[in-house]
Design an enzyme around this catalytic site. Structure first.
Site, PDB file in Angstrom:
ATOM      1  CE  LYS A  43      49.756  67.328  11.331  1.00  0.00           C
ATOM      2  NZ  LYS A  43      50.900  68.001  11.661  1.00  0.00           N
ATOM      3  CB  SER A  94      52.135  65.119  14.057  1.00  0.00           C
ATOM      4  OG  SER A  94      52.634  65.844  13.095  1.00  0.00           O
TER       5      SER A  94
END
Length: 134
Positions: free
Chosen positions: A79, A40
């Site tokens: 993230k 990701s």
């Protein structure tokens, strides 16, 4: 610095000795290393790819734009933390194939640390052999 072009025979290109412990772990009592699983965060400016080691500093206060290790509803994730539209916070992946996530319930969200460095093995083997994946 090492030029990415042809090597220079000049002696002045030799650098100083570098202590990776001091560079990667400036706050050794509040810094840990974590291995990334998943993609990701690939494809962006962070340079984080599956299998990389991240140096994570728990002493730093997370700012908008920082890559963080966060816990959302009991699940760990890496993230980019981004603040938008006044007070709205989001966890944003570098990989556009993954959705960003708005932090709508702050009590179910916590930042465990700020990612300060990425260690990526180019030739698979030694680093992978010495770091366990649990």
């Amino acid at each position: 610095m090492v030029p990415a072009g042809f090597p220079s025979p000049a002696e002045d290109h030799r650098g100083e000795k570098l202590d990776l412990n001091r560079l990667l772990l400036p706050h050794p009592d509040s810094t840990y290393l974590v291995r990334v699983m998943g993609d990701s965060m690939t494809g962006g400016e962070s340079g984080i790819r599956d299998g990389a080691l991240l140096a994570v500093d728990c002493q730093l206060r997370a700012l908008s734009g920082d890559v963080v290790i966060a816990v959302v509803e009991g699940q760990f994730t890496v993230k980019r933390l981004v603040k938008r539209a006044g007070e709205a916070w989001f966890l944003v992946p570098d990989n556009p194939n993954y959705p960003e996530r708005a932090i709508t319930e702050p009590d179910l969200f916590d930042v465990w640390g700020v990612v300060t460095h990425v260690v990526t093995e180019i030739r698979r083997g030694r680093l992978s052999a010495h770091v366990r994946v649990s």
